[in-house]
Design an enzyme around this catalytic site. Structure first.
Site, PDB file in Angstrom:
ATOM      1  N   GLY A 154     -45.393  11.194  79.483  1.00  0.00           N
ATOM      2  CA  GLY A 154     -44.955  10.084  78.648  1.00  0.00           C
ATOM      3  C   GLY A 154     -46.038   9.023  78.582  1.00  0.00           C
ATOM      4  O   GLY A 154     -47.230   9.325  78.561  1.00  0.00           O
ATOM      5  N   LYS A 168     -45.527   4.109  87.487  1.00  0.00           N
ATOM      6  CA  LYS A 168     -46.586   3.174  87.871  1.00  0.00           C
ATOM      7  C   LYS A 168     -46.173   1.715  87.693  1.00  0.00           C
ATOM      8  O   LYS A 168     -46.290   0.911  88.594  1.00  0.00           O
ATOM      9  CB  LYS A 168     -47.853   3.493  87.080  1.00  0.00           C
ATOM     10  CG  LYS A 168     -48.419   4.857  87.444  1.00  0.00           C
ATOM     11  CD  LYS A 168     -49.459   5.326  86.437  1.00  0.00           C
ATOM     12  CE  LYS A 168     -49.800   6.786  86.596  1.00  0.00           C
ATOM     13  NZ  LYS A 168     -48.681   7.704  86.263  1.00  0.00           N
ATOM     14  N   THR A 192     -39.705   8.588  85.158  1.00  0.00           N
ATOM     15  CA  THR A 192     -38.879   9.211  84.134  1.00  0.00           C
ATOM     16  C   THR A 192     -39.476  10.544  83.720  1.00  0.00           C
ATOM     17  O   THR A 192     -40.692  10.750  83.809  1.00  0.00           O
ATOM     18  CB  THR A 192     -38.755   8.326  82.874  1.00  0.00           C
ATOM     19  OG1 THR A 192     -40.056   8.062  82.354  1.00  0.00           O
ATOM     20  CG2 THR A 192     -38.024   7.024  83.177  1.00  0.00           C
ATOM     21  N   ASN A 246     -39.915  12.824  80.444  1.00  0.00           N
ATOM     22  CA  ASN A 246     -39.897  12.647  78.995  1.00  0.00           C
ATOM     23  C   ASN A 246     -39.780  13.983  78.282  1.00  0.00           C
ATOM     24  O   ASN A 246     -40.436  14.956  78.673  1.00  0.00           O
ATOM     25  CB  ASN A 246     -41.194  11.973  78.532  1.00  0.00           C
ATOM     26  CG  ASN A 246     -41.309  10.566  79.036  1.00  0.00           C
ATOM     27  OD1 ASN A 246     -41.222  10.317  80.234  1.00  0.00           O
ATOM     28  ND2 ASN A 246     -41.502   9.630  78.140  1.00  0.00           N
ATOM     29  N   GLU A 304     -36.042   9.499  77.508  1.00  0.00           N
ATOM     30  CA  GLU A 304     -36.595   9.511  78.861  1.00  0.00           C
ATOM     31  C   GLU A 304     -35.469   9.522  79.872  1.00  0.00           C
ATOM     32  O   GLU A 304     -34.595   8.662  79.833  1.00  0.00           O
ATOM     33  CB  GLU A 304     -37.443   8.257  79.095  1.00  0.00           C
ATOM     34  CG  GLU A 304     -38.571   8.077  78.112  1.00  0.00           C
ATOM     35  CD  GLU A 304     -39.283   6.749  78.299  1.00  0.00           C
ATOM     36  OE1 GLU A 304     -39.652   6.436  79.444  1.00  0.00           O
ATOM     37  OE2 GLU A 304     -39.445   6.029  77.301  1.00  0.00           O
ATOM     38  N   ILE A 322     -34.043  10.706  86.766  1.00  0.00           N
ATOM     39  CA  ILE A 322     -33.165  11.529  87.595  1.00  0.00           C
ATOM     40  C   ILE A 322     -32.992  10.822  88.928  1.00  0.00           C
ATOM     41  O   ILE A 322     -33.977  10.424  89.567  1.00  0.00           O
ATOM     42  CB  ILE A 322     -33.748  12.944  87.763  1.00  0.00           C
ATOM     43  CG1 ILE A 322     -33.935  13.581  86.368  1.00  0.00           C
ATOM     44  CG2 ILE A 322     -32.832  13.797  88.638  1.00  0.00           C
ATOM     45  CD1 ILE A 322     -34.728  14.866  86.374  1.00  0.00           C
ATOM     46  N   HIS A 344     -32.808  11.074  92.092  1.00  0.00           N
ATOM     47  CA  HIS A 344     -33.169  11.992  93.166  1.00  0.00           C
ATOM     48  C   HIS A 344     -34.668  11.799  93.407  1.00  0.00           C
ATOM     49  O   HIS A 344     -35.400  11.476  92.479  1.00  0.00           O
ATOM     50  CB  HIS A 344     -32.888  13.447  92.727  1.00  0.00           C
ATOM     51  CG  HIS A 344     -33.327  14.466  93.725  1.00  0.00           C
ATOM     52  ND1 HIS A 344     -32.622  14.706  94.881  1.00  0.00           N
ATOM     53  CD2 HIS A 344     -34.397  15.295  93.744  1.00  0.00           C
ATOM     54  CE1 HIS A 344     -33.252  15.659  95.568  1.00  0.00           C
ATOM     55  NE2 HIS A 344     -34.330  16.023  94.900  1.00  0.00           N
ATOM     56  N   TYR A 400     -44.146  18.167  85.284  1.00  0.00           N
ATOM     57  CA  TYR A 400     -44.568  18.366  83.899  1.00  0.00           C
ATOM     58  C   TYR A 400     -44.594  19.856  83.607  1.00  0.00           C
ATOM     59  O   TYR A 400     -44.995  20.659  84.453  1.00  0.00           O
ATOM     60  CB  TYR A 400     -45.971  17.791  83.654  1.00  0.00           C
ATOM     61  CG  TYR A 400     -46.054  16.302  83.856  1.00  0.00           C
ATOM     62  CD1 TYR A 400     -45.300  15.433  83.060  1.00  0.00           C
ATOM     63  CD2 TYR A 400     -46.858  15.753  84.845  1.00  0.00           C
ATOM     64  CE1 TYR A 400     -45.362  14.062  83.246  1.00  0.00           C
ATOM     65  CE2 TYR A 400     -46.932  14.381  85.039  1.00  0.00           C
ATOM     66  CZ  TYR A 400     -46.172  13.544  84.235  1.00  0.00           C
ATOM     67  OH  TYR A 400     -46.236  12.187  84.413  1.00  0.00           O
ATOM     68  N   PHE A 458     -36.516  -7.630  76.764  1.00  0.00           N
ATOM     69  CA  PHE A 458     -36.429  -8.443  77.979  1.00  0.00           C
ATOM     70  C   PHE A 458     -37.549  -9.458  77.982  1.00  0.00           C
ATOM     71  O   PHE A 458     -38.614  -9.236  77.419  1.00  0.00           O
ATOM     72  CB  PHE A 458     -36.512  -7.541  79.217  1.00  0.00           C
ATOM     73  CG  PHE A 458     -35.330  -6.626  79.339  1.00  0.00           C
ATOM     74  CD1 PHE A 458     -34.175  -7.036  79.978  1.00  0.00           C
ATOM     75  CD2 PHE A 458     -35.355  -5.357  78.763  1.00  0.00           C
ATOM     76  CE1 PHE A 458     -33.059  -6.208  80.068  1.00  0.00           C
ATOM     77  CE2 PHE A 458     -34.245  -4.526  78.842  1.00  0.00           C
ATOM     78  CZ  PHE A 458     -33.100  -4.949  79.494  1.00  0.00           C
TER      79      PHE A 458
END
Length: 157
Positions: A17, A23, A29, A31, A81, A84, A86, A93, A111
């Site tokens: 993504g 980062k 996420t 993607n 996106e 998960i 976990h 990837y 935001f």
């Protein structure tokens, strides 16, 4: 047009993504490719959703999903996106991600700061955890979709 598409079953390859999730946000996420994003119903509302996710033939985990333009980042391409819920030991990837979107949390919004965005994402994660503990949500975790050969079902077909 949120609920009439749910639950929504989707499967596709995990692609790189924007590199912001892990980062910049500390919230990794997975993607989906543009092709998978374009296969979503065009009238499905953008926003934050929750559901279940499975990487490859792995276990099924809770997830939060963003569908949309990410107004904070002013994306010009729509993205899908999944975060998960976990901790994975390494990136995945190229793996096949299977998801079932089961509920809607909120519309996407802009935001004032990165901190406000991160805070909202953490609230979304907590809301997803609460919703996914409900009995009608838990039964979708066991759906046969997660145990079918990868070629069998994609995008409700």
């Amino acid at each position: 047009a949120v609920m009439r598409h749910l639950p929504y079953f989707c499967r596709g390859e995990v692609v790189k993504g924007f590199g912001r999730g892990s980062k910049e946000l500390g919230i990794p996420t997975a993607n989906f490719s543009e092709q998978v994003v374009e296969s979503f119903p065009s009238d499905i509302s953008t926003g934050i959703y929750y559901g279940w996710a499975c990487v490859g033939n792995g276990d099924v985990h809770k997830m939060v999903l963003s569908i949309g333009w990410n107004p904070f980042y002013k994306n010009i391409k729509k993205s899908v996106e999944a975060h998960i819920i976990h901790t994975f030991k390494e990136d995945f990837y190229g793996e096949i991600l299977s998801i079932v979107i089961t509920g809607y949390i909120r519309p996407e919004r802009n935001f004032d700061s990165l901190e406000a965005l991160i805070s909202a994402i953490h609230e979304d994660i907590e809301e997803a955890k609460r919703q996914l503990d409900l009995p009608d949500q838990l039964k979708l975790k066991e759906d046969n979709f997660f145990h079918m050969p990868e070629s069998k079902i994609v995008n409700n077909h």
